[in-house]
Motif scaffolding. Structure first.
Motif, mmCIF file in Angstrom:
data_model
loop_
_atom_site.group_PDB
_atom_site.id
_atom_site.type_symbol
_atom_site.label_atom_id
_atom_site.label_comp_id
_atom_site.label_asym_id
_atom_site.label_seq_id
_atom_site.Cartn_x
_atom_site.Cartn_y
_atom_site.Cartn_z
ATOM 1 N N PRO A 1 17.640 38.623 -42.093
ATOM 2 C CA PRO A 1 18.434 38.934 -40.895
ATOM 3 C C PRO A 1 18.833 40.406 -40.873
ATOM 4 C CG PRO A 1 19.300 37.004 -42.040
ATOM 5 C CD PRO A 1 18.263 37.612 -42.929
ATOM 6 N N ARG A 2 18.802 40.997 -39.683
ATOM 7 C CA ARG A 2 19.185 42.395 -39.533
ATOM 8 C C ARG A 2 20.534 42.485 -38.820
ATOM 9 N NH1 ARG A 2 13.861 41.995 -38.610
ATOM 10 N NH2 ARG A 2 14.080 41.824 -36.376
ATOM 11 N N PRO A 3 21.380 43.423 -39.231
ATOM 12 C CA PRO A 3 22.686 43.573 -38.591
ATOM 13 C C PRO A 3 22.563 43.974 -37.123
ATOM 14 C CG PRO A 3 22.499 44.985 -40.550
ATOM 15 C CD PRO A 3 21.161 44.375 -40.307
ATOM 16 N N VAL A 4 23.405 43.380 -36.288
ATOM 17 C CA VAL A 4 23.488 43.792 -34.885
ATOM 18 C C VAL A 4 24.862 44.363 -34.563
ATOM 19 C CG1 VAL A 4 21.718 42.197 -34.064
ATOM 20 C CG2 VAL A 4 24.109 41.479 -34.067
ATOM 21 N N GLY A 5 25.838 44.106 -35.408
ATOM 22 C CA GLY A 5 27.180 44.642 -35.185
ATOM 23 C C GLY A 5 28.079 44.377 -36.373
ATOM 24 N N ILE A 33 21.040 30.537 -35.405
ATOM 25 C CA ILE A 33 20.714 29.154 -35.758
ATOM 26 C C ILE A 33 21.691 28.261 -35.001
ATOM 27 C CG2 ILE A 33 20.571 27.457 -37.617
ATOM 28 C CD1 ILE A 33 20.047 29.857 -39.527
ATOM 29 N N GLY A 34 21.172 27.355 -34.192
ATOM 30 C CA GLY A 34 22.049 26.476 -33.421
ATOM 31 C C GLY A 34 23.016 27.232 -32.541
ATOM 32 N N ASN A 35 22.587 28.354 -31.987
ATOM 33 C CA ASN A 35 23.364 29.218 -31.110
ATOM 34 C C ASN A 35 24.413 30.059 -31.845
ATOM 35 O OD1 ASN A 35 23.284 30.074 -28.392
ATOM 36 N ND2 ASN A 35 25.290 29.159 -28.046
ATOM 37 N N TRP A 36 24.448 30.007 -33.177
ATOM 38 C CA TRP A 36 25.422 30.764 -33.962
ATOM 39 C C TRP A 36 24.721 31.857 -34.759
ATOM 40 C CZ3 TRP A 36 30.764 29.953 -34.338
ATOM 41 C CH2 TRP A 36 31.243 28.860 -33.600
ATOM 42 N N ARG A 37 25.289 33.060 -34.722
ATOM 43 C CA ARG A 37 24.741 34.182 -35.483
ATOM 44 C C ARG A 37 25.005 33.992 -36.984
ATOM 45 N NH1 ARG A 37 22.819 38.373 -32.803
ATOM 46 N NH2 ARG A 37 23.445 38.619 -30.632
ATOM 47 N N THR A 38 24.023 34.371 -37.780
ATOM 48 C CA THR A 38 24.210 34.436 -39.220
ATOM 49 C C THR A 38 25.084 35.647 -39.519
ATOM 50 O OG1 THR A 38 22.122 33.337 -39.690
ATOM 51 C CG2 THR A 38 22.991 34.768 -41.422
ATOM 52 N N ILE A 39 25.948 35.516 -40.518
ATOM 53 C CA ILE A 39 26.839 36.599 -40.939
ATOM 54 C C ILE A 39 26.358 37.109 -42.292
ATOM 55 C CG2 ILE A 39 29.209 37.220 -41.565
ATOM 56 C CD1 ILE A 39 30.096 34.784 -39.823
ATOM 57 N N ASP A 40 26.280 38.434 -42.433
ATOM 58 C CA ASP A 40 25.940 39.078 -43.696
ATOM 59 C C ASP A 40 27.232 39.639 -44.273
ATOM 60 O OD1 ASP A 40 25.125 40.750 -45.771
ATOM 61 O OD2 ASP A 40 23.466 41.619 -44.631
ATOM 62 N N THR A 41 27.668 39.107 -45.427
ATOM 63 C CA THR A 41 28.920 39.564 -46.033
ATOM 64 C C THR A 41 28.708 40.684 -47.042
ATOM 65 O OG1 THR A 41 28.926 38.057 -47.929
ATOM 66 C CG2 THR A 41 29.833 37.210 -45.838
ATOM 67 N N GLY A 42 27.470 41.090 -47.208
ATOM 68 C CA GLY A 42 27.146 42.093 -48.217
ATOM 69 C C GLY A 42 26.568 41.454 -49.468
ATOM 70 N N THR A 43 27.102 40.318 -49.865
ATOM 71 C CA THR A 43 26.606 39.622 -51.056
ATOM 72 C C THR A 43 26.030 38.253 -50.724
ATOM 73 O OG1 THR A 43 28.804 38.704 -51.522
ATOM 74 C CG2 THR A 43 28.232 40.784 -52.606
ATOM 75 N N GLN A 44 26.359 37.724 -49.550
ATOM 76 C CA GLN A 44 25.891 36.397 -49.150
ATOM 77 C C GLN A 44 25.590 36.403 -47.652
ATOM 78 O OE1 GLN A 44 29.424 34.164 -50.280
ATOM 79 N NE2 GLN A 44 28.418 33.457 -52.140
ATOM 80 N N TYR A 45 24.773 35.445 -47.237
ATOM 81 C CA TYR A 45 24.609 35.154 -45.817
ATOM 82 C C TYR A 45 25.393 33.888 -45.528
ATOM 83 C CZ TYR A 45 20.634 38.360 -45.681
ATOM 84 O OH TYR A 45 19.830 39.460 -45.750
#
Length: 157
Positions: free
Chosen positions: A25-29, A131-143
């Motif tokens: 996943p790539r950051p969008v914001g 996924i299921g209309n929800w954005r994946t979040i990148d916390t820096g160490t985990q998705y």
């Protein structure tokens, strides 16, 4: 020789695919986690009290106050209402994967936790993966990936 080619082809077929960089996943914001301050933000304080009551503004050795709470909002499910990310940044609360954070969605009863993770206040991003209309979040160490009504943690490599 033909058997060697068949064996190589079979090995490649049965090997798990390596995740290419472009598959991540790539950051969008950035979800900017900012101090909540001393006034207002009682909805956020309510969420903090719900999940960290023994430590929020108490005499416990691990206690913290508003100065150690960071919060940010981002519309993760494209419904026009921003979800909330809250992180405790108090010294002593950091673990190997960062500081604890909770992701919450607004309900008729207030904020409701929909995911937990670890991260640092400058490394939390909403990504282009949905996924299921929800954005994946990148916390820096985990998705944090959406999975049947909650965010599930996936370790980053």
């Amino acid at each position: 020789m033909r058997h060697a080619h068949a064996l190589i082809a079979l090995t490649l077929l049965l090997s798990p695919p390596a995740l290419a960089q472009e598959d991540q996943p790539r950051p969008v914001g950035q979800i900017a986690l900012l101090p909540i301050g001393d006034s207002g933000r009682e909805d956020i304080v309510g969420l903090v009290k719900t999940h960290w009551r023994p430590y929020f503004q108490t005499q416990d050795p691990l206690a913290f106050d508003r100065d150690s709470v960071r919060a940010g909002r981002f519309d993760l499910d494209h419904d026009g209402r921003a979800e909330l990310v809250v992180m405790v940044t108090k010294t002593g609360w950091e673990a190997e994967k960062g500081f604890p954070l909770v992701v919450a969605a607004w309900t008729d009863k207030g904020w409701s936790a929909i995911g937990w993770s670890w991260g640092d206040e400058d490394t939390v991003f909403a990504t282009d993966q949905i996924i299921g209309n929800w954005r994946t979040i990148d916390t820096g160490t985990q998705y944090l990936r959406w999975d049947r009504g909650l965010y599930g943690r996936v370790e980053k490599n």
